[in-house]
Write a protein that holds these residues in place. Structure first.
Motif, mmCIF file in Angstrom:
data_model
loop_
_atom_site.group_PDB
_atom_site.id
_atom_site.type_symbol
_atom_site.label_atom_id
_atom_site.label_comp_id
_atom_site.label_asym_id
_atom_site.label_seq_id
_atom_site.Cartn_x
_atom_site.Cartn_y
_atom_site.Cartn_z
ATOM 1 N N ARG A 161 0.825 -1.214 0.000
ATOM 2 C CA ARG A 161 0.000 0.000 0.000
ATOM 3 C C ARG A 161 0.851 1.252 0.000
ATOM 4 N N ARG A 162 1.752 1.357 0.961
ATOM 5 C CA ARG A 162 2.506 2.609 1.099
ATOM 6 C C ARG A 162 3.615 2.707 0.050
ATOM 7 N N THR A 302 5.632 10.676 5.591
ATOM 8 C CA THR A 302 4.501 10.989 6.457
ATOM 9 C C THR A 302 4.857 10.674 7.903
ATOM 10 N N VAL A 306 0.520 9.113 11.594
ATOM 11 C CA VAL A 306 -0.412 9.231 10.472
ATOM 12 C C VAL A 306 -0.268 8.030 9.544
ATOM 13 N N MET A 307 0.972 7.621 9.281
ATOM 14 C CA MET A 307 1.223 6.491 8.385
ATOM 15 C C MET A 307 0.647 5.201 8.968
ATOM 16 N N TYR A 309 -1.794 4.916 11.075
ATOM 17 C CA TYR A 309 -3.255 5.004 11.004
ATOM 18 C C TYR A 309 -3.748 4.676 9.590
ATOM 19 N N GLY A 310 -3.023 5.147 8.575
ATOM 20 C CA GLY A 310 -3.434 4.931 7.196
ATOM 21 C C GLY A 310 -3.302 3.487 6.736
ATOM 22 N N VAL A 311 -2.240 2.796 7.179
ATOM 23 C CA VAL A 311 -1.999 1.430 6.695
ATOM 24 C C VAL A 311 -2.571 0.368 7.616
ATOM 25 N N SER A 485 -9.877 2.402 -2.104
ATOM 26 C CA SER A 485 -9.399 2.816 -0.776
ATOM 27 C C SER A 485 -10.461 2.616 0.304
ATOM 28 N N THR A 550 -12.146 9.389 -1.472
ATOM 29 C CA THR A 550 -10.807 8.859 -1.776
ATOM 30 C C THR A 550 -9.875 9.967 -2.235
#
Length: 551
Positions: A161-162, A302, A306-307, A309-311, A485, A550
Motif C-alpha cells: 500500500r505505502r 509521512t 499518520v502512516m 493510522y493509514g496502513v 481505498s 478517496t
C-alpha cells in the motif's frame, strides 16, 4: 433570484454591457475559483466593496444577494459546460495486449505455487516440502510456514500500500525508504515472535529441541522470502521470484540427490540462499529504479502516527487473510481421535496430517485462472472509472453509479464462470496425473485402496476445491475495494468469515472427524464472498461519494 424568474431587474441587467458583468464575474472567480454557493459569492462581493445601492445602480438588481444569484447562475453554467479532456480509449491490438498482460500478471501470482506442486509431482520434493518426510519434521516445517505468513502478512500489505503510493508518483527513493522500514520492523516482529515461542516451549515443553529449531529456522528464512517477494511484486519483477523458487528447488536437488545430503539440511541451505538472494535483488531493483527518478525536492515521509493510522486496515487484512487460510489446518492438526488408524494419539499440541494437507495443496491450484481473470476485469473497471470521472457531469452521478453497479454484476458472472471452469480443469488434471503417476511410479498420487487416508484426501480435495473457487469471488471484491481505498469493508466481511471458519471447524473436528475442518473453510469462504459482495454493492450505490472521499 434566478433567470428563470424573469423580472424588470433582470431585463435591466441584460441590457447592460456584457463586459461589465463579465468583469465582475472574473473578479469574483479570482477570489474563489469554485465558490461553494451564492452566499459565498455575496460575501465576496461585499469584500470587493459592493453594497445594495451600488448593485442597484450598476445592474438594476434589488440588492447584493440578487446580484450574487445572477453570478452564481453564470458560474454554474460555466462549470457544467466546461469540456473535459477524455482519456484515450484502448482498441484493437492494444486492447488485446492489455488484456493478455493483465491476465498474465494475475496468473504470475500463482506461478510459484504451481512450480512447487509440479516439483512435488515429479521430484517428490520442493523448496520446503518432501513426500517422505517424517511426521515430526513435517510438523515443524508446517508450523514455521504458518507462523511466517501470520507474522509478515500485515507487513506485506503495508509495503504494497505505502510503497506503491510513492511509486505511482515516481518517488522511488521514498518508496524504498518506507519499504525497507517495514521490512526492518517485520524482521523485528519475527525476532520477538521467536523469543515468545522459545519461552512457551521452555515453559510448556511443547516440542523437543530438534523440532523447535527447525520451526525457528524455517520461520525466519520464509519470513525473509515473503518480504522480498513483496518488493518484487511492487516493482513488477514477479518472474524473478518465480526464477528464485525454481533455482531453490534446483539447489535442493543438487544437494539432496547428487551430494546425498539429508533433505532437511539441503532445504535449509536452499531456503537461506533464496531469502538472501531475494533481499539482495529487492534492494538492487529499487536502486536501479531510483536512477529513473527526476532530481528535485523530494517530499518528506509521512509522520509515523499518520502512516500507521493509514496502513492499519491493510495490515489487519493481511493478518486476517492468512489466519483465515490456515485456520482449518490448525483445527485438523490439533484434533485427536482414537478411531483414526493413521493417528490414534496426539504426541504434541499440533501434529501434521499428510492426507489432509495433500487434498488442500492440489485444490489450491484452482485459484490460478480466477486470479488472472480478476486482474483483467478489475484493471478494466479502474481504467474506465478514471475516464468516467471526466466524462460524467456533476448532476449525472446516479447514472454513473448504476453503470458501474451493472458492470460489477457482469464481472461477478465472469469470475464465477472462470472459477467453475478452473475447478473442473484442476479436477480433470488430478485424475489424469493420478493415472500417469501410477504408470511411472507404480502407485497413485492419492491411494485408491479405500483406506482412511485416501478417503480423507479425496474428501478434503472436493470440498476445498469448491471453497477456493468461492473464495476467488471474495478476493476479487477485496481488490476492487482496495482500489477504491475502502479496506474497512473488506475487513468487515473477513472477520465474520474467520469466525465461521473457526467455530465450524472446531465443532466438526471435535464431534465428527478432523477432516471435517475443511467444512469450516468452505462455509467461511461462502460468508466472505457474500458479505464482500454486499459491501461492494453498497459502495457502488454511492460510488460518487466514495470517489470524492478517496480523492
Amino acid at each position: 433570484m434566478s433567470k428563470a424568474d424573469y423580472s424588470p431587474a433582470v431585463a435591466y441587467l441584460e441590457e447592460q454591457p456584457a463586459s461589465a458583468f463579465e468583469q465582475l464575474v472574473e473578479a469574483v472567480l479570482e477570489r474563489r475559483r469554485q465558490p461553494e454557493d451564492r452566499y459565498e459569492i455575496a460575501a465576496i462581493l461585499e469584500s470587493l466593496g459592493w453594497n445594495d445601492e451600488r448593485a442597484e445602480a450598476a445592474f438594476g438588481v434589488e440588492d447584493v444577494f440578487a446580484l450574487a444569484d445572477e453570478i452564481w447562475d453564470t458560474v454554474s453554467q460555466r462549470f457544467v459546460s466546461t469540456p473535459f479532456e477524455l482519456q484515450e480509449k484502448l482498441g484493437g491490438i492494444r486492447l488485446i495486449m492489455e488484456v493478455i498482460r493483465s491476465f498474465l500478471r494475475g496468473l504470475i501470482f500463482a506461478l510459484p505455487m504451481a512450480i512447487s506442486v509440479f516439483a512435488m509431482l515429479t521430484l517428490r520434493f520442493s523448496l520446503w516440502s518432501y513426500e517422505r518426510l517424517s511426521i515430526d519434521f513435517a510438523t515443524s516445517i508446517a508450523i514455521g510456514t504458518i507462523l511466517s505468513f501470520l507474522t509478515v502478512g500485515g507487513f506485506t500489505q503495508a509495503i504494497a500500500r505505502r510503497g506503491f503510493f510513492y511509486l505511482s508518483q515516481h518517488y522511488y527513493y521514498m518508496s524504498r525508504k518506507i519499504t525497507f522500514y517495514f521490512i526492518r520492523v517485520g524482521f523485528l516482529a519475527c525476532a520477538c515472535v521467536s523469543v515468545v515461542i522459545y519461552l512457551a516451549d521452555v515453559i510448556f515443553n511443547l516440542y523437543p529441541s530438534s523440532m523447535f529449531w527447525i520451526i525457528v529456522l524455517y520461520y525466519f528464512f520464509l519470513n525473509s522470502i515473503w518480504l522480498s517477494v513483496t518488493v518484487m511484486y511492487l516493482l513488477r519483477k514477479e518472474l524473478t521470484f518465480t526464477g528464485l523458487i525454481a533455482c531453490g528447488i534446483a539447489i535442493v536437488y543438487l544437494l539432496f540427490k547428487i551430494v546425498d545430503m539429508p533433505i532437511i539440511q539441503a532445504q535449509l541451505i536452499a531456503v537461506s540462499l533464496v531469502s538472501i538472494a531475494g533481499m539482495g535483488l529487492a534492494y538492487y531493483f529499487f536502486r536501479q529504479a531510483e536512477k529513473k527518478e527526476e532530481k528535485g525536492i523530494a517530499p518528506k515521509l509521512t509522520r509515523l502516527s499518520v502512516m500507521v493510522y493509514g496502513v492499519m486496515p491493510y495490515f489487519i487484512y493481511g493478518f486476517l487473510y492468512f489466519a483465515f487460510l490456515y485456520t482449518d489446518r490448525v483445527m485438523a492438526w490439533s484434533t485427536d481421535h482414537a478411531w483414526d488408524p493413521d493417528q490414534q494419539y496426539m504426541p504434541y499440541f499440533l501434529w501434521f496430517r499428510g492426507p489432509y494437507e495433500l487434498g488442500l495443496d492440489f485444490a489450491l491450484l484452482v485459484l490460478m485462472i480466477p486470479l488472472g481473470i480478476s486482474e483483467v476485469v478489475v484493471s478494466k473497471m479502474m481504467r474506465d472509472l478514471e475516464t468516467s470521472q471526466k466524462s460524467f457531469l456533476g448532476f449525472d452521478t446516479q447514472r454513473m453509479n448504476d453503470l458501474y453497479r451493472s458492470m460489477y454484476l457482469k464481472m461477478l458472472g465472469v469470475i464465477s464462470i472462470a472459477s467453475l471452469i478452473s475447478a473442473l480443469l484442476v479436477y480433470w488434471a488430478l485424475i489424469y496425473f493420478d493415472d500417469k503417476y501410477m504408470i511411472y511410479y507404480g502407485k497413485h498420487l492419492i491411494a485408491d485402496d479405500g483406506s482412511h487416508a485416501s478417503w480423507i484426501t479425496w474428501f478434503v480435495f472436493y470440498i476445498s476445491l469448491a471453497a477456493y473457487a468461492i473464495l476467488s469471488i471474495g478476493l476479487m471484491n477485496a481488490v476492487i475495494l482496495f482500489s477504491l481505498s475502502q479496506p474497512q469493508f473488506v475487513n468487515r466481511a473477513l472477520v465474520p468469515a474467520l469466525a465461521v471458519n473457526v467455530l465450524t471447524g472446531f465443532l466438526l473436528t471435535r464431534w465428527v472427524d478432523y477432516s471435517w475442518a475443511v467444512i469450516g473453510l468452505l462455509l467461511g469462504s461462502v460468508m466472505f464472498a457474500v458479505l464482500s459482495t454486499q459491501n461492494l454493492l453498497k459502495v457502488l450505490k454511492k460510488l460518487d461519494y466514495y470517489l470524492y472521499a478517496t480523492s
